[in-house]
Design a protein around this motif. Structure first.
Motif, PDB file in Angstrom:
ATOM      1  N   TYR A  83       0.841  -1.195   0.000  1.00 20.30           N
ATOM      2  CA  TYR A  83       0.000   0.000   0.000  1.00 20.30           C
ATOM      3  C   TYR A  83       0.877   1.247   0.000  1.00 20.30           C
ATOM      4  CZ  TYR A  83       0.973  -0.093   5.050  1.00 20.30           C
ATOM      5  OH  TYR A  83       1.586  -0.118   6.269  1.00 20.30           O
ATOM      6  N   LYS A  84       0.236   2.376  -0.337  1.00 18.68           N
ATOM      7  CA  LYS A  84       0.952   3.649  -0.385  1.00 18.68           C
ATOM      8  C   LYS A  84       0.176   4.685   0.405  1.00 18.68           C
ATOM      9  CE  LYS A  84       0.911   6.199  -4.128  1.00 18.68           C
ATOM     10  NZ  LYS A  84       1.182   6.709  -5.492  1.00 18.68           N
ATOM     11  N   LEU A  85       0.883   5.391   1.289  1.00 19.08           N
ATOM     12  CA  LEU A  85       0.301   6.491   2.049  1.00 19.08           C
ATOM     13  C   LEU A  85       0.732   7.797   1.398  1.00 19.08           C
ATOM     14  CD1 LEU A  85       1.143   5.120   5.594  1.00 19.08           C
ATOM     15  CD2 LEU A  85      -1.166   5.352   4.658  1.00 19.08           C
TER      16      LEU A  85
ATOM     17  N   LEU B 200       3.978  13.978  -0.284  1.00 18.27           N
ATOM     18  CA  LEU B 200       4.998  13.090   0.271  1.00 18.27           C
ATOM     19  C   LEU B 200       4.365  11.715   0.420  1.00 18.27           C
ATOM     20  CD1 LEU B 200       6.489  15.342   3.128  1.00 18.27           C
ATOM     21  CD2 LEU B 200       7.205  15.195   0.727  1.00 18.27           C
ATOM     22  N   THR B 201       5.071  10.681  -0.032  1.00 16.19           N
ATOM     23  CA  THR B 201       4.484   9.338  -0.009  1.00 16.19           C
ATOM     24  C   THR B 201       5.397   8.361   0.719  1.00 16.19           C
ATOM     25  OG1 THR B 201       5.488   8.668  -2.120  1.00 16.19           O
ATOM     26  CG2 THR B 201       3.316   9.746  -2.213  1.00 16.19           C
ATOM     27  N   LEU B 202       4.768   7.331   1.271  1.00 15.50           N
ATOM     28  CA  LEU B 202       5.474   6.195   1.868  1.00 15.50           C
ATOM     29  C   LEU B 202       4.830   4.934   1.319  1.00 15.50           C
ATOM     30  CD1 LEU B 202       7.465   4.925   3.928  1.00 15.50           C
ATOM     31  CD2 LEU B 202       5.580   4.982   5.587  1.00 15.50           C
ATOM     32  N   ARG B 203       5.631   4.120   0.628  1.00 12.70           N
ATOM     33  CA  ARG B 203       5.137   2.858   0.071  1.00 12.70           C
ATOM     34  C   ARG B 203       5.707   1.692   0.866  1.00 12.70           C
ATOM     35  NH1 ARG B 203       4.786   0.540  -6.127  1.00 12.70           N
ATOM     36  NH2 ARG B 203       4.651  -1.662  -5.561  1.00 12.70           N
ATOM     37  N   ILE B 204       4.813   0.780   1.236  1.00  8.52           N
ATOM     38  CA  ILE B 204       5.203  -0.413   1.980  1.00  8.52           C
ATOM     39  C   ILE B 204       4.683  -1.640   1.247  1.00  8.52           C
ATOM     40  CG2 ILE B 204       4.962  -1.682   4.141  1.00  8.52           C
ATOM     41  CD1 ILE B 204       4.651   0.965   5.581  1.00  8.52           C
TER      42      ILE B 204
ATOM     43  N   ASN C 113       6.918 -10.873   5.361  1.00 12.25           N
ATOM     44  CA  ASN C 113       8.077 -10.579   4.521  1.00 12.25           C
ATOM     45  C   ASN C 113       7.925  -9.163   3.972  1.00 12.25           C
ATOM     46  OD1 ASN C 113       9.128 -13.250   4.756  1.00 12.25           O
ATOM     47  ND2 ASN C 113       7.663 -13.936   3.211  1.00 12.25           N
ATOM     48  N   VAL C 114       8.901  -8.314   4.246  1.00 13.36           N
ATOM     49  CA  VAL C 114       8.880  -6.941   3.756  1.00 13.36           C
ATOM     50  C   VAL C 114       9.691  -6.888   2.466  1.00 13.36           C
ATOM     51  CG1 VAL C 114       9.342  -4.527   4.300  1.00 13.36           C
ATOM     52  CG2 VAL C 114       8.759  -6.127   6.125  1.00 13.36           C
ATOM     53  N   ASP C 115       9.021  -6.545   1.376  1.00 17.58           N
ATOM     54  CA  ASP C 115       9.674  -6.540   0.066  1.00 17.58           C
ATOM     55  C   ASP C 115      10.197  -5.171  -0.319  1.00 17.58           C
ATOM     56  OD1 ASP C 115       9.004  -9.304  -0.374  1.00 17.58           O
ATOM     57  OD2 ASP C 115       6.960  -8.669  -0.781  1.00 17.58           O
ATOM     58  N   ALA C 116       9.565  -4.098   0.191  1.00 17.67           N
ATOM     59  CA  ALA C 116       9.998  -2.754  -0.190  1.00 17.67           C
ATOM     60  C   ALA C 116       9.523  -1.729   0.826  1.00 17.67           C
ATOM     61  CB  ALA C 116       9.477  -2.392  -1.577  1.00 17.67           C
ATOM     62  N   LEU C 117      10.398  -0.755   1.104  1.00 14.13           N
ATOM     63  CA  LEU C 117      10.060   0.447   1.870  1.00 14.13           C
ATOM     64  C   LEU C 117      10.596   1.630   1.080  1.00 14.13           C
ATOM     65  CD1 LEU C 117      10.923  -0.418   5.618  1.00 14.13           C
ATOM     66  CD2 LEU C 117       8.660  -0.118   4.617  1.00 14.13           C
ATOM     67  N   GLU C 118       9.696   2.450   0.562  1.00 17.72           N
ATOM     68  CA  GLU C 118      10.123   3.552  -0.299  1.00 17.72           C
ATOM     69  C   GLU C 118       9.436   4.841   0.135  1.00 17.72           C
ATOM     70  OE1 GLU C 118       9.105   2.423  -4.239  1.00 17.72           O
ATOM     71  OE2 GLU C 118      10.418   0.659  -4.274  1.00 17.72           O
TER      72      GLU C 118
END
Length: 373
Positions: free
Chosen positions: A189-191, A206-210, A220-225
């Motif tokens: 998801y993206k905030l 400003l965004t945070l993608r998880i 399992n965490v595949d991406a933090l952007e």
């Protein structure tokens, strides 16, 4: 070589491990190469064991194996029903997404002042006119809506400094968007935090993608952007502290400056790298804790704050949280008559104080900052 590696793979019991030690001890090779070969060979050996039968099921009596076959059939039916449920849930989420999007978009317009409340709500407001509002004062929208909502969340409030609060007065919307793959399954998801034009940075959003998935009960965490923030200047950047370096005698007359990182809400948009393999143990542990904290904050924003922002602004959500905690505490205490009798008078006082009104909003409108409770 490959022959040695294959021999290592075939070794499995304690006797074989002793032979393995002798084999490696007699090899003239650097220790780091020996260790790497051993690890690789053991991994291959473990992979070869996956799916290998231990012989236990085959040893069961026929009557027991018959029942087990039936249980396996029941498990398949359960799995099919679970898959059907998940498909229906996805269909319902898809059906109601436009409804939720319309409501949150309308919320944004009311908060920003581009849409006014319908007449029936104005009538109710007139009946309870706030005497503290000066006559003729024109206030657009709901000032500091998201700052107040964020500060009423204990998890978020502790992250917000005074400088952060000043910037967050320009926050006009927070949204959450699911990220789906080609088959419609959730990848993450993206905030999105949307700001009005301000003096602090040039970004509009400003965004945070998880990206995270759950497998066998493990996440399992595949991406933090996160978004790179284009700060107007160091003085406007709440994530750093600029200090003068001590000058050596006879050095340059112009003082050198150094930047030190400081705690800030806006560090949320600079999440840590997921690869911690090359870090020292203590550093890896710190990064792991930061990753877990980022996931917790992201999940809270997505599941609680964004959909229920109005309740967080009014303080109603705080009361709900406190009630849930009290229920958990009472369930944990059990049937302790002594505690129950001793606390009855105190509980009565607490109930009276709860009836005085909603939880206080911890923000001073004239000098916005989160107040430590």
């Amino acid at each position: 070589g490959e022959r040695v590696k294959n021999k290592i793979v075939r070794m499995s019991n304690e006797k074989d491990m002793k032979e393995l030690s002798k084999l490696l001890g007699g090899m003239n090779m650097p220790p780091e190469m020996m260790q790497a070969s051993l690890v690789e060979a053991m991994q291959q050996g473990l992979q070869n064991l996956v799916g290998t039968s231990s012989g236990y099921l085959e040893s069961l009596p026929i009557s027991v194996r018959t029942r087990l076959n039936y249980l396996e059939n029941l498990q398949e039916d359960y799995d099919k029903a679970e898959d059907a449920l998940n498909e229906e849930i996805k269909a319902l989420e898809k059906k109601y997404k436009p409804v939720f999007d319309k409501l949150t978009d309308l919320r944004k317009q009311v908060v920003s002042g581009s849409v006014e409340a319908p007449e029936e709500f104005k009538a109710e407001a007139d009946a309870e006119e706030d005497q503290s509002t000066e006559a003729g004062e024109d206030i657009s929208g709901i000032p500091d809506f998201w700052l107040v909502a964020l500060c009423n969340c204990e998890l978020i409030e502790e992250m917000i400094s005074q400088k952060d609060a000043e910037i967050l007065t320009h926050l006009i919307d927070v949204r959450s968007e699911d990220i789906l793959d080609e088959e419609g399954d959730e990848e993450g998801y993206k905030l999105t935090f949307e700001f009005e034009k301000n003096e602090y940075f040039g970004n509009k959003e400003l965004t945070l993608r998880i990206d995270a998935s759950t497998e066998n009960g493990l996440m399992n965490v595949d991406a933090l952007e996160g978004t790179k923030i284009n700060w107007s200047s160091d003085a406007k950047n709440p994530t750093i502290k600029v200090m003068k370096k001590k000058q050596k005698p006879g050095g340059s007359k112009k003082p050198a400056m150094k930047r030190e990182p400081v705690d800030s809400f806006f560090n949320l948009f600079s999440p840590p790298e997921l690869d911690i393999g090359d870090l020292e143990d203590n550093e890896a542990e710190e990064v792991q804790e930061l990753i877990e904290r980022t996931l917790a904050i992201g999940e809270f924003l997505r599941e609680d704050l964004v959909p229920h922002a109005v309740r967080w602004f009014t303080g109603e959500a705080i009361e709900e949280d406190e009630e849930d905690e009290e229920e958990d505490d009472s369930e944990g205490d059990g049937d302790d008559d002594g505690d129950s009798d001793g606390d009855s008078e105190g509980d009565s006082d607490d109930d009276e104080s709860d009836d005085d009104g909603p939880a206080k909003v911890p923000v001073d409108a004239e000098n916005p900052e989160c107040k430590q409770q």
